[in-house]
Design a protein around this motif. Structure first.
Motif, PDB file in Angstrom:
ATOM      1  N   ARG A   1       0.850  -1.192   0.000  1.00 42.13           N
ATOM      2  CA  ARG A   1       0.000   0.000   0.000  1.00 42.13           C
ATOM      3  C   ARG A   1       0.881   1.234   0.000  1.00 42.13           C
ATOM      4  NH1 ARG A   1      -1.838   3.214   4.471  1.00 42.13           N
ATOM      5  NH2 ARG A   1      -3.663   4.492   3.903  1.00 42.13           N
ATOM      6  N   THR A   2       0.573   2.135  -0.924  1.00 43.17           N
ATOM      7  CA  THR A   2       1.213   3.445  -0.935  1.00 43.17           C
ATOM      8  C   THR A   2       0.158   4.451  -0.497  1.00 43.17           C
ATOM      9  OG1 THR A   2       2.631   2.757  -2.791  1.00 43.17           O
ATOM     10  CG2 THR A   2       2.509   5.118  -2.307  1.00 43.17           C
ATOM     11  N   PRO A   3       0.275   5.004   0.714  1.00 46.98           N
ATOM     12  CA  PRO A   3      -0.809   5.855   1.231  1.00 46.98           C
ATOM     13  C   PRO A   3      -0.893   7.200   0.525  1.00 46.98           C
ATOM     14  CG  PRO A   3       1.034   5.807   2.766  1.00 46.98           C
ATOM     15  CD  PRO A   3       1.360   4.818   1.688  1.00 46.98           C
ATOM     16  N   ALA A   4      -2.085   7.726   0.494  1.00 48.73           N
ATOM     17  CA  ALA A   4      -2.342   9.019  -0.134  1.00 48.73           C
ATOM     18  C   ALA A   4      -1.605  10.125   0.604  1.00 48.73           C
ATOM     19  CB  ALA A   4      -3.831   9.299  -0.151  1.00 48.73           C
ATOM     20  N   GLN A   5      -1.217  11.131  -0.145  1.00 52.63           N
ATOM     21  CA  GLN A   5      -0.610  12.326   0.426  1.00 52.63           C
ATOM     22  C   GLN A   5      -1.597  13.482   0.318  1.00 52.63           C
ATOM     23  OE1 GLN A   5       3.170  13.067  -1.474  1.00 52.63           O
ATOM     24  NE2 GLN A   5       3.719  10.894  -1.479  1.00 52.63           N
TER      25      GLN A   5
ATOM     26  N   SER B   1       5.765  -0.029  -9.041  1.00 51.17           N
ATOM     27  CA  SER B   1       5.203   0.665 -10.192  1.00 51.17           C
ATOM     28  C   SER B   1       5.454   2.162 -10.079  1.00 51.17           C
ATOM     29  CB  SER B   1       3.691   0.415 -10.266  1.00 51.17           C
ATOM     30  OG  SER B   1       3.089   1.272 -11.204  1.00 51.17           O
ATOM     31  N   PRO B   2       5.835   2.815 -11.186  1.00 50.29           N
ATOM     32  CA  PRO B   2       6.008   4.277 -11.130  1.00 50.29           C
ATOM     33  C   PRO B   2       4.696   5.002 -10.900  1.00 50.29           C
ATOM     34  CG  PRO B   2       6.151   3.505 -13.390  1.00 50.29           C
ATOM     35  CD  PRO B   2       6.111   2.285 -12.527  1.00 50.29           C
ATOM     36  N   LEU B   3       3.571   4.307 -11.089  1.00 57.10           N
ATOM     37  CA  LEU B   3       2.279   4.946 -10.865  1.00 57.10           C
ATOM     38  C   LEU B   3       1.989   5.147  -9.380  1.00 57.10           C
ATOM     39  CD1 LEU B   3      -0.115   3.169 -13.408  1.00 57.10           C
ATOM     40  CD2 LEU B   3       1.102   5.347 -13.657  1.00 57.10           C
ATOM     41  N   ALA B   4       2.514   4.254  -8.529  1.00 57.84           N
ATOM     42  CA  ALA B   4       2.136   4.299  -7.116  1.00 57.84           C
ATOM     43  C   ALA B   4       2.464   5.638  -6.460  1.00 57.84           C
ATOM     44  CB  ALA B   4       2.775   3.133  -6.376  1.00 57.84           C
ATOM     45  N   PRO B   5       3.717   6.106  -6.500  1.00 54.11           N
ATOM     46  CA  PRO B   5       4.000   7.392  -5.860  1.00 54.11           C
ATOM     47  C   PRO B   5       3.319   8.564  -6.566  1.00 54.11           C
ATOM     48  CG  PRO B   5       5.943   6.598  -7.029  1.00 54.11           C
ATOM     49  CD  PRO B   5       4.951   5.486  -7.029  1.00 54.11           C
ATOM     50  N   ALA B   6       3.201   8.472  -7.887  1.00 51.94           N
ATOM     51  CA  ALA B   6       2.577   9.582  -8.622  1.00 51.94           C
ATOM     52  C   ALA B   6       1.107   9.725  -8.262  1.00 51.94           C
ATOM     53  CB  ALA B   6       2.728   9.352 -10.129  1.00 51.94           C
TER      54      ALA B   6
ATOM     55  N   GLU C   1      -1.423  12.428  -5.822  1.00 52.61           N
ATOM     56  CA  GLU C   1      -2.704  13.003  -6.253  1.00 52.61           C
ATOM     57  C   GLU C   1      -3.811  12.760  -5.229  1.00 52.61           C
ATOM     58  OE1 GLU C   1      -3.244  14.786  -8.950  1.00 52.61           O
ATOM     59  OE2 GLU C   1      -1.212  14.598  -9.758  1.00 52.61           O
ATOM     60  N   GLY C   2      -3.465  12.115  -4.106  1.00 48.97           N
ATOM     61  CA  GLY C   2      -4.451  11.893  -3.052  1.00 48.97           C
ATOM     62  C   GLY C   2      -5.099  10.518  -3.055  1.00 48.97           C
ATOM     63  N   PHE C   3      -4.566   9.594  -3.848  1.00 43.73           N
ATOM     64  CA  PHE C   3      -5.141   8.248  -3.906  1.00 43.73           C
ATOM     65  C   PHE C   3      -4.361   7.288  -3.005  1.00 43.73           C
ATOM     66  CE2 PHE C   3      -6.289  10.018  -8.077  1.00 43.73           C
ATOM     67  CZ  PHE C   3      -7.640   9.698  -8.145  1.00 43.73           C
ATOM     68  N   ASP C   4      -5.071   6.450  -2.269  1.00 44.20           N
ATOM     69  CA  ASP C   4      -4.448   5.266  -1.693  1.00 44.20           C
ATOM     70  C   ASP C   4      -4.251   4.276  -2.820  1.00 44.20           C
ATOM     71  OD1 ASP C   4      -4.241   5.951   1.030  1.00 44.20           O
ATOM     72  OD2 ASP C   4      -6.347   5.457   1.372  1.00 44.20           O
ATOM     73  N   VAL C   5      -3.018   3.751  -2.971  1.00 45.18           N
ATOM     74  CA  VAL C   5      -2.700   2.871  -4.094  1.00 45.18           C
ATOM     75  C   VAL C   5      -2.328   1.487  -3.556  1.00 45.18           C
ATOM     76  CG1 VAL C   5      -1.265   2.532  -6.135  1.00 45.18           C
ATOM     77  CG2 VAL C   5      -1.862   4.858  -5.413  1.00 45.18           C
ATOM     78  N   TYR C   6      -2.973   0.468  -4.104  1.00 38.89           N
ATOM     79  CA  TYR C   6      -2.732  -0.919  -3.690  1.00 38.89           C
ATOM     80  C   TYR C   6      -2.218  -1.709  -4.894  1.00 38.89           C
ATOM     81  CZ  TYR C   6      -5.459   0.358   0.402  1.00 38.89           C
ATOM     82  OH  TYR C   6      -5.912   0.976   1.549  1.00 38.89           O
ATOM     83  N   ASP C   7      -1.053  -2.296  -4.719  1.00 39.51           N
ATOM     84  CA  ASP C   7      -0.422  -3.108  -5.766  1.00 39.51           C
ATOM     85  C   ASP C   7      -0.421  -4.547  -5.254  1.00 39.51           C
ATOM     86  OD1 ASP C   7       1.003  -4.112  -7.868  1.00 39.51           O
ATOM     87  OD2 ASP C   7       2.771  -2.839  -7.600  1.00 39.51           O
TER      88      ASP C   7
ATOM     89  N   LEU D   1       2.377  10.805 -16.387  1.00 43.76           N
ATOM     90  CA  LEU D   1       1.632  12.043 -16.648  1.00 43.76           C
ATOM     91  C   LEU D   1       0.282  11.745 -17.266  1.00 43.76           C
ATOM     92  CD1 LEU D   1       1.554  15.115 -16.662  1.00 43.76           C
ATOM     93  CD2 LEU D   1       2.684  15.067 -18.899  1.00 43.76           C
ATOM     94  N   LEU D   2       0.246  10.841 -18.240  1.00 39.06           N
ATOM     95  CA  LEU D   2      -1.024  10.497 -18.869  1.00 39.06           C
ATOM     96  C   LEU D   2      -2.033   9.956 -17.851  1.00 39.06           C
ATOM     97  CD1 LEU D   2      -0.118   8.728 -22.258  1.00 39.06           C
ATOM     98  CD2 LEU D   2      -1.604  10.716 -21.956  1.00 39.06           C
ATOM     99  N   VAL D   3      -1.569   9.031 -17.008  1.00 38.06           N
ATOM    100  CA  VAL D   3      -2.477   8.384 -16.053  1.00 38.06           C
ATOM    101  C   VAL D   3      -2.917   9.371 -14.989  1.00 38.06           C
ATOM    102  CG1 VAL D   3      -2.703   6.538 -14.344  1.00 38.06           C
ATOM    103  CG2 VAL D   3      -1.521   6.095 -16.509  1.00 38.06           C
ATOM    104  N   ALA D   4      -1.972  10.138 -14.442  1.00 38.02           N
ATOM    105  CA  ALA D   4      -2.329  11.103 -13.382  1.00 38.02           C
ATOM    106  C   ALA D   4      -3.312  12.150 -13.909  1.00 38.02           C
ATOM    107  CB  ALA D   4      -1.065  11.761 -12.844  1.00 38.02           C
ATOM    108  N   THR D   5      -3.058  12.630 -15.125  1.00 36.19           N
ATOM    109  CA  THR D   5      -3.964  13.637 -15.702  1.00 36.19           C
ATOM    110  C   THR D   5      -5.360  13.049 -15.911  1.00 36.19           C
ATOM    111  OG1 THR D   5      -2.097  14.667 -16.840  1.00 36.19           O
ATOM    112  CG2 THR D   5      -4.298  15.184 -17.650  1.00 36.19           C
ATOM    113  N   PHE D   6      -5.406  11.820 -16.393  1.00 36.44           N
ATOM    114  CA  PHE D   6      -6.698  11.165 -16.617  1.00 36.44           C
ATOM    115  C   PHE D   6      -7.459  10.982 -15.304  1.00 36.44           C
ATOM    116  CE2 PHE D   6      -8.940   7.029 -16.689  1.00 36.44           C
ATOM    117  CZ  PHE D   6      -9.971   7.362 -17.551  1.00 36.44           C
TER     118      PHE D   6
END
Length: 409
Positions: free
Chosen positions: A124-128, A151-156, A160-166, A400-405
């Protein structure tokens, strides 16, 4: 003249001894594996049956031939020679794969014990900052092929404020393996994914799938469209594999590379699939358990060119320590080829979906394009110069593409 028929009968017994012994040995091997589920017992039964039948037929042949002095030892020598010759390729198939290396992941691994029966490893990468209510679940490829690299998506996305689970899908990584490999199905993966959503206490989730993970995201969307806020499918696998017979999903370079890797470097991978097709997955799993095949799968994928869609730009990524699951891959792929066409259901899904593809992917552009055509809320973006591994080839553009989307852009 009277010796002619006797000689022919003797010769025929010797000729029949080898194929008869092979048939008896293979039958005993498979039968013992099915009855006992025990690999050493099955191997012992197969070897004894092969040697015993060859010995008995050779002994019968020599008795018909008359009292030769070597009669007593010849059947034993022949049986031992046949057993030795057969044991070499069998040993290569059952024990000859690359050594399985310990699964290597960093700290922070935790587990969910899901009501489906799966024990699932995840990080788990917790939201900031201001935390969003909808968590992001990263869905890896394969099937059965998690990455040991974060994954490079997790910290990005956490920024953005998302809790990320890999998470590691069942049968791979640090998640549990199934004793009955026929349980690796698309439906099981979808059920696990929904159980994760329930465990997180989320009414809806954001799904971000890579390769086969994109295919699994599509299967989840078809089953539970109301439980997904947004979705990303990057370098996705075929939406419905049955529509791509004869490897038509591969580019010319991808097909050429895959054939070379399988036939020249990893024929054992193909042989394992052949054995499963002949004796069934349950018996094949007894003879070729996870520890015998996972290293082969890792090595095979590591030899594939991830950028085979563009000539002269090969990209191969070592996979050791990733915890690849051969049987999760083999059986999930088999099941995916047999499921009903999900496209009619997906044409009614209005969830916003970002489809991302690299211009040098080893899959033809039509594979990713079909997602954009079938899903009403989908949009397709191509990253120039990237292969199948977007996170490795063009991580900044991909992030950038994923975060913007996911911000709604």
């Amino acid at each position: 003249m009277s010796s002619g028929p006797g000689w022919l009968r003797t010769a025929s017994l010797f000729i029949v001894a080898v194929p008869a012994g092979l048939a008896a040995g293979l039958g005993a091997l498979w039968g013992a594996a099915a009855l006992t589920g025990h690999r050493p017992l099955a191997l012992a039964a197969g070897g004894l049956a092969l040697a015993g039948v060859v010995w008995w037929l050779c002994r019968a042949a020599l008795r018909r031939a008359g009292g030769a002095g070597v009669r007593r030892w010849t059947p034993i020598v022949v049986a031992g020679a046949v057993l030795t010759v057969v044991a070499i390729p069998v040993a290569e198939l059952l024990f000859g794969g690359p050594a399985l290396r310990p699964t290597a992941y960093g700290p922070g691994i935790a587990h969910w014990d899901l009501p489906t029966g799966s024990r699932i490893a995840y990080t788990r990468t917790p939201a900031q900052g201001d935390r969003r209510a909808t968590p992001v679940i990263l869905v890896h490829g394969g099937p059965g092929a998690p990455s040991p690299e974060p994954s490079p998506l997790a910290p990005a996305l956490a920024a953005e404020g998302f809790d990320v689970y890999d998470y590691h899908q069942v049968g791979a990584g640090l998640s549990s393996r199934l004793p009955d490999v026929s349980g690796y199905t698309v439906a099981r993966h979808v059920a696990d994914l929904d159980a994760i959503r329930v465990t997180l206490g989320a009414d809806r989730v954001v799904l971000a799938g890579v390769s086969w993970g994109g295919q699994l995201v599509a299967a989840y969307l078809a089953a539970h469209p109301d439980r997904v806020a947004r979705a990303v499918v990057a370098s996705p696998g075929t939406l419905w594999p049955a529509a791509y017979a004869d490897n038509r999903q591969l580019t010319e370079g991808g097909l050429r590379d895959q054939n070379a890797v399988l036939w020249e470097r990893h024929p054992r991978f193909l042989a394992a699939h052949l054995v499963a097709g002949i004796v069934g997955p349950r018996v094949a799993h007894v003879l070729l358990p996870d520890e015998a095949m996972d290293g082969e799968y890792e090595a095979m994928v590591g030899d594939l060119d991830m950028r085979a869609g563009c000539a002269g730009q090969p990209s191969r990524v070592p996979r050791w320590g990733s915890g690849y699951g051969f049987w999760a891959n083999a059986m999930s792929v088999r099941d995916a080829a047999e499921v009903a066409d999900p496209r009619p259901a997906l044409r009614r899904v209005t969830v916003p979906v970002l489809v991302v593809r690299g211009s040098c992917d080893y899959l033809v552009p039509e594979v990713a394009g079909e997602y954009a055509e079938v899903l009403p809320g989908a949009r397709l973006r191509t990253i120039d110069g990237a292969g199948h591994e977007l996170a490795r080839d063009r991580p900044d553009e991909y992030r950038l593409l994923v975060a913007t989307f996911l911000r709604g852009g």
